[in-house]
Scaffold this motif. Structure first.
Motif, short mmCIF file in Angstrom:
data_model
loop_
_atom_site.label_atom_id
_atom_site.label_comp_id
_atom_site.label_asym_id
_atom_site.label_seq_id
_atom_site.Cartn_x
_atom_site.Cartn_y
_atom_site.Cartn_z
N GLU A 91 18.65 -5.10 -19.09
CA GLU A 91 18.44 -5.59 -17.73
C GLU A 91 19.31 -4.93 -16.66
OE1 GLU A 91 16.10 -8.32 -16.71
OE2 GLU A 91 15.37 -7.28 -18.49
N ASP A 92 20.54 -4.52 -17.01
CA ASP A 92 21.48 -4.10 -15.96
C ASP A 92 22.66 -3.35 -16.57
OD1 ASP A 92 22.95 -3.83 -13.65
OD2 ASP A 92 23.20 -5.97 -13.28
N ALA A 93 22.44 -2.10 -16.92
CA ALA A 93 23.47 -1.33 -17.62
C ALA A 93 24.74 -1.13 -16.80
CB ALA A 93 22.90 0.03 -18.03
N ASN A 94 24.64 -1.20 -15.47
CA ASN A 94 25.80 -0.99 -14.61
C ASN A 94 26.40 -2.30 -14.10
OD1 ASN A 94 25.57 1.88 -14.73
ND2 ASN A 94 23.89 1.77 -13.25
N PHE A 95 26.08 -3.41 -14.78
CA PHE A 95 26.52 -4.73 -14.32
C PHE A 95 28.02 -4.81 -14.06
CE2 PHE A 95 28.04 -9.04 -15.61
CZ PHE A 95 27.57 -9.74 -14.51
N ALA A 96 28.82 -4.24 -14.94
CA ALA A 96 30.28 -4.35 -14.81
C ALA A 96 30.83 -3.57 -13.62
CB ALA A 96 30.96 -3.87 -16.10
N ASP A 97 30.06 -2.63 -13.10
CA ASP A 97 30.60 -1.71 -12.10
C ASP A 97 30.08 -1.93 -10.68
OD1 ASP A 97 32.04 -0.28 -14.10
OD2 ASP A 97 30.17 0.70 -14.68
N HIS A 98 28.86 -2.48 -10.52
CA HIS A 98 28.31 -2.58 -9.17
C HIS A 98 28.80 -3.84 -8.45
CE1 HIS A 98 25.53 -5.65 -10.52
NE2 HIS A 98 24.95 -4.83 -11.39
N THR A 135 19.41 -6.48 -10.22
CA THR A 135 20.55 -6.64 -11.13
C THR A 135 20.57 -8.05 -11.71
OG1 THR A 135 22.02 -7.43 -9.38
CG2 THR A 135 21.90 -5.03 -9.72
N ILE A 136 21.45 -8.26 -12.67
CA ILE A 136 21.64 -9.60 -13.23
C ILE A 136 22.06 -10.57 -12.14
CG2 ILE A 136 23.31 -10.90 -14.63
CD1 ILE A 136 22.92 -8.72 -16.79
N THR A 137 22.94 -10.15 -11.24
CA THR A 137 23.39 -11.04 -10.16
C THR A 137 22.25 -11.39 -9.23
OG1 THR A 137 25.49 -9.84 -10.27
CG2 THR A 137 25.24 -11.43 -8.50
N GLN A 138 21.40 -10.42 -8.90
CA GLN A 138 20.24 -10.70 -8.05
C GLN A 138 19.27 -11.66 -8.73
OE1 GLN A 138 19.74 -6.25 -7.22
NE2 GLN A 138 18.70 -7.15 -5.46
N GLN A 139 19.04 -11.45 -10.02
CA GLN A 139 18.15 -12.36 -10.76
C GLN A 139 18.71 -13.77 -10.76
OE1 GLN A 139 16.87 -10.83 -14.65
NE2 GLN A 139 17.40 -8.79 -13.96
#
Length: 213
Positions: free
Chosen positions: A82-89, A116-120
């Motif tokens: 779902e969001d490979a860059n979750f830790a960085d964006h 992103t996960i946060t947007q979802q």
């Protein structure tokens, strides 16, 4: 001050005040959820209403479990899917959005969202499933509130506990019990991967767990 100017200020000021109050309401909820777990989300309540239209006694399958009682395999699978860059964006993956835009333009229809996960999570916590530029703008505002107030682990913990994993099935614990009869902590790599790939269309794949996809 002329009556005309007063009317203009009222027409502009009243909607603006309502918008600001709504943002404050969202922010207060997010601050509360830093320490306290949400019992439901707007999306969960909407799905329950739809289920109860057909069956008044319908209930959701949902059980909150803390972050350390969710399999690391599921966490890794969902990040990868779902969001490979979750830790960085900062809540929005601008590169992923650009790629989604280009993919949609090429296909001539919306086939990729780039959320992103946060947007979802922002959408699931507060908003409807309707698509519009206004709703997207509100989603972005809530996304930045979540990233400002919560750390990444708390955002991910809430997300893991409220994601839809089938008709009336919400959260990692309910999904693990529903499809594999084990707690979320006991999910292995293969089981975790099967749950993660359901996320784009969980109600369909909940009925088609043997799908080649």
């Amino acid at each position: 001050m002329s009556m005309r100017r007063k009317l203009l200020l009222l027409l502009v000021g009243a909607p603006l005040a309502l918008v600001l109050l709504l943002q404050a309401w969202y922010l207060l909820h997010i601050c509360w959820w830093v320490k306290y777990n949400p019992t439901s989300t707007a999306f969960m309540r909407y799905q329950l209403e739809k289920l109860q239209e057909k069956n008044p006694g319908a209930k959701l399958q949902h059980q909150w479990v803390p972050y350390n009682r969710i399999s690391v395999h599921l966490k890794r699978a969902i990040i990868a899917a779902e969001d490979a860059n979750f830790a960085d964006h900062d809540g929005v993956d601008w590169q992923a959005l650009q790629k989604a835009y280009e993919k949609n333009a090429k296909k001539g229809k919306v086939v990729s969202g780039g959320s992103t996960i946060t947007q979802q999570l922002a959408k699931n916590l507060f908003l409807s499933g309707q698509r519009s530029y206004l709703r997207k703008a509100q989603e972005m505002a809530i996304t930045f509130m979540l990233e400002m107030v919560m750390d990444k682990q708390r955002i991910f913990e809430i997300y893991l506990n409220v994601i839809e994993l089938g008709t009336g099935v919400f959260g990692a614990e309910a999904g693990a019990q529903r499809y594999f009869s084990v707690p979320a902590s006991a999910l292995g790599p293969q089981e975790a991967a099967r749950l993660a790939v359901m996320l784009p269309n969980p109600r369909y794949f909940g009925r088609h767990m043997d799908s080649g996809y």
